[in-house]
Write a protein that holds these residues in place. Structure first.
Motif, PDB file in Angstrom:
ATOM      1  N   ARG A   1      44.951  27.150  42.885  1.00  0.00           N
ATOM      2  CA  ARG A   1      45.386  25.745  42.848  1.00  0.00           C
ATOM      3  C   ARG A   1      45.874  25.342  44.229  1.00  0.00           C
ATOM      4  N   GLY A   2      45.753  24.048  44.525  1.00  0.00           N
ATOM      5  CA  GLY A   2      46.235  23.524  45.800  1.00  0.00           C
ATOM      6  C   GLY A   2      45.140  23.534  46.851  1.00  0.00           C
ATOM      7  N   GLY A   3      45.548  23.297  48.099  1.00  0.00           N
ATOM      8  CA  GLY A   3      44.616  23.322  49.206  1.00  0.00           C
ATOM      9  C   GLY A   3      43.911  22.006  49.483  1.00  0.00           C
ATOM     10  N   GLN A   4      44.269  20.933  48.750  1.00  0.00           N
ATOM     11  CA  GLN A   4      43.609  19.652  48.970  1.00  0.00           C
ATOM     12  C   GLN A   4      43.965  19.076  50.335  1.00  0.00           C
ATOM     13  N   LYS A   5      45.158  19.363  50.802  1.00  0.00           N
ATOM     14  CA  LYS A   5      45.601  18.908  52.118  1.00  0.00           C
ATOM     15  C   LYS A   5      46.087  20.120  52.905  1.00  0.00           C
ATOM     16  N   ARG A   6      46.172  19.966  54.205  1.00  0.00           N
ATOM     17  CA  ARG A   6      46.606  21.074  55.049  1.00  0.00           C
ATOM     18  C   ARG A   6      48.011  21.555  54.702  1.00  0.00           C
ATOM     19  N   GLN A   7      48.893  20.628  54.334  1.00  0.00           N
ATOM     20  CA  GLN A   7      50.272  21.017  54.035  1.00  0.00           C
ATOM     21  C   GLN A   7      50.436  21.571  52.616  1.00  0.00           C
ATOM     22  N   TRP A   8      49.369  21.557  51.811  1.00  0.00           N
ATOM     23  CA  TRP A   8      49.414  22.126  50.463  1.00  0.00           C
ATOM     24  C   TRP A   8      48.647  23.443  50.464  1.00  0.00           C
ATOM     25  N   PRO A   9      49.332  24.575  50.528  1.00  0.00           N
ATOM     26  CA  PRO A   9      48.614  25.854  50.585  1.00  0.00           C
ATOM     27  C   PRO A   9      47.930  26.181  49.260  1.00  0.00           C
ATOM     28  N   VAL A  10      46.919  27.004  49.332  1.00  0.00           N
ATOM     29  CA  VAL A  10      46.239  27.485  48.130  1.00  0.00           C
ATOM     30  C   VAL A  10      47.126  28.544  47.480  1.00  0.00           C
ATOM     31  N   ILE A  11      47.363  28.405  46.187  1.00  0.00           N
ATOM     32  CA  ILE A  11      48.192  29.340  45.423  1.00  0.00           C
ATOM     33  C   ILE A  11      47.292  30.109  44.459  1.00  0.00           C
ATOM     34  N   HIS A  12      47.338  31.434  44.550  1.00  0.00           N
ATOM     35  CA  HIS A  12      46.582  32.305  43.648  1.00  0.00           C
ATOM     36  C   HIS A  12      47.545  32.840  42.600  1.00  0.00           C
ATOM     37  N   ARG A  13      47.052  33.000  41.356  1.00  0.00           N
ATOM     38  CA  ARG A  13      47.908  33.451  40.258  1.00  0.00           C
ATOM     39  C   ARG A  13      47.259  34.620  39.539  1.00  0.00           C
ATOM     40  N   TRP A  14      48.022  35.681  39.387  1.00  0.00           N
ATOM     41  CA  TRP A  14      47.582  36.859  38.643  1.00  0.00           C
ATOM     42  C   TRP A  14      48.471  37.007  37.423  1.00  0.00           C
ATOM     43  N   VAL A  15      47.845  37.199  36.269  1.00  0.00           N
ATOM     44  CA  VAL A  15      48.589  37.331  35.015  1.00  0.00           C
ATOM     45  C   VAL A  15      48.602  38.798  34.584  1.00  0.00           C
ATOM     46  N   TYR A  16      49.810  39.325  34.399  1.00  0.00           N
ATOM     47  CA  TYR A  16      50.037  40.667  33.864  1.00  0.00           C
ATOM     48  C   TYR A  16      50.650  40.509  32.476  1.00  0.00           C
ATOM     49  N   PRO A  17      50.736  41.573  31.669  1.00  0.00           N
ATOM     50  CA  PRO A  17      51.296  41.430  30.318  1.00  0.00           C
ATOM     51  C   PRO A  17      52.699  40.839  30.273  1.00  0.00           C
ATOM     52  N   GLY A  18      53.568  41.187  31.209  1.00  0.00           N
ATOM     53  CA  GLY A  18      54.951  40.723  31.146  1.00  0.00           C
ATOM     54  C   GLY A  18      55.303  39.601  32.099  1.00  0.00           C
ATOM     55  N   PHE A  19      54.452  39.325  33.071  1.00  0.00           N
ATOM     56  CA  PHE A  19      54.792  38.325  34.089  1.00  0.00           C
ATOM     57  C   PHE A  19      53.540  37.768  34.755  1.00  0.00           C
ATOM     58  N   THR A  20      53.715  36.663  35.452  1.00  0.00           N
ATOM     59  CA  THR A  20      52.657  36.051  36.252  1.00  0.00           C
ATOM     60  C   THR A  20      53.121  36.050  37.703  1.00  0.00           C
ATOM     61  N   VAL A  21      52.247  36.485  38.603  1.00  0.00           N
ATOM     62  CA  VAL A  21      52.578  36.574  40.023  1.00  0.00           C
ATOM     63  C   VAL A  21      51.872  35.441  40.755  1.00  0.00           C
ATOM     64  N   TYR A  22      52.601  34.759  41.636  1.00  0.00           N
ATOM     65  CA  TYR A  22      52.066  33.657  42.433  1.00  0.00           C
ATOM     66  C   TYR A  22      51.993  34.096  43.887  1.00  0.00           C
ATOM     67  N   PHE A  23      50.820  33.928  44.489  1.00  0.00           N
ATOM     68  CA  PHE A  23      50.596  34.324  45.877  1.00  0.00           C
ATOM     69  C   PHE A  23      50.262  33.111  46.728  1.00  0.00           C
ATOM     70  N   GLU A  24      50.778  33.086  47.948  1.00  0.00           N
ATOM     71  CA  GLU A  24      50.325  32.151  48.974  1.00  0.00           C
ATOM     72  C   GLU A  24      49.657  33.029  50.019  1.00  0.00           C
ATOM     73  N   LYS A  25      48.394  32.747  50.276  1.00  0.00           N
ATOM     74  CA  LYS A  25      47.547  33.627  51.095  1.00  0.00           C
ATOM     75  C   LYS A  25      47.534  34.978  50.400  1.00  0.00           C
ATOM     76  N   SER A  26      48.095  36.012  50.981  1.00  0.00           N
ATOM     77  CA  SER A  26      48.076  37.317  50.314  1.00  0.00           C
ATOM     78  C   SER A  26      49.484  37.840  50.052  1.00  0.00           C
ATOM     79  N   ARG A  27      50.486  36.963  50.069  1.00  0.00           N
ATOM     80  CA  ARG A  27      51.881  37.383  49.880  1.00  0.00           C
ATOM     81  C   ARG A  27      52.475  36.795  48.605  1.00  0.00           C
ATOM     82  N   VAL A  28      53.297  37.593  47.924  1.00  0.00           N
ATOM     83  CA  VAL A  28      53.984  37.125  46.715  1.00  0.00           C
ATOM     84  C   VAL A  28      55.009  36.066  47.114  1.00  0.00           C
ATOM     85  N   ILE A  29      54.942  34.906  46.438  1.00  0.00           N
ATOM     86  CA  ILE A  29      55.963  33.879  46.667  1.00  0.00           C
ATOM     87  C   ILE A  29      56.865  33.706  45.457  1.00  0.00           C
ATOM     88  N   ASP A  30      56.386  34.115  44.264  1.00  0.00           N
ATOM     89  CA  ASP A  30      57.216  33.991  43.066  1.00  0.00           C
ATOM     90  C   ASP A  30      56.640  34.852  41.949  1.00  0.00           C
TER      91      ASP A  30
END
Length: 108
Positions: free
Chosen positions: A61-90
């Motif tokens: 999600r994201g990336g429509q504008k330069r100031q909006w980074p692309v966010i990747h999301r990985w879903v695990y059984p107990g939690f969801t991890v949010y990445f900006e580029k290749s780093r965990v942000i939440d």
């Protein structure tokens, strides 16, 4: 006398109220049972090495504008991890049941 007249209907209403029921809040469960989850700043390789492959990799999600980074999301059984580029942000815990009150599931 007027205070008693007001108090009696209020006491009667309290007596008619049903038993109190408590909702389980996701934040309460997280405080009671800490979950091993990725730390902010870890790389995708670190997360995959420690927790294995995710159950699901959601659409970025994201990336429509330069100031909006692309966010990747990985879903695990107990939690969801949010990445900006290749780093965990939440990391967000998933609900344990439909009755648990917490964040809405990620938009797919």
């Amino acid at each position: 006398m007027s205070r008693r007249a007001l108090a009696l209907p209020l006491i009667a209403l309290l007596g008619l109220a049903g038993p109190a029921s408590a909702d389980t809040l996701l934040i309460e469960r997280a405080q009671e049972q800490p979950v091993a989850a990725p730390a902010r700043g870890q790389t995708t390789a670190d997360v995959e090495a420690r927790f294995g492959a995710p159950q699901q990799k959601l659409e970025p999600r994201g990336g429509q504008k330069r100031q909006w980074p692309v966010i990747h999301r990985w879903v695990y059984p107990g939690f969801t991890v949010y990445f900006e580029k290749s780093r965990v942000i939440d990391v967000v815990l998933n609900k344990a049941s439909a009755e648990e009150i917490g964040p809405k599931p990620p938009i797919r």
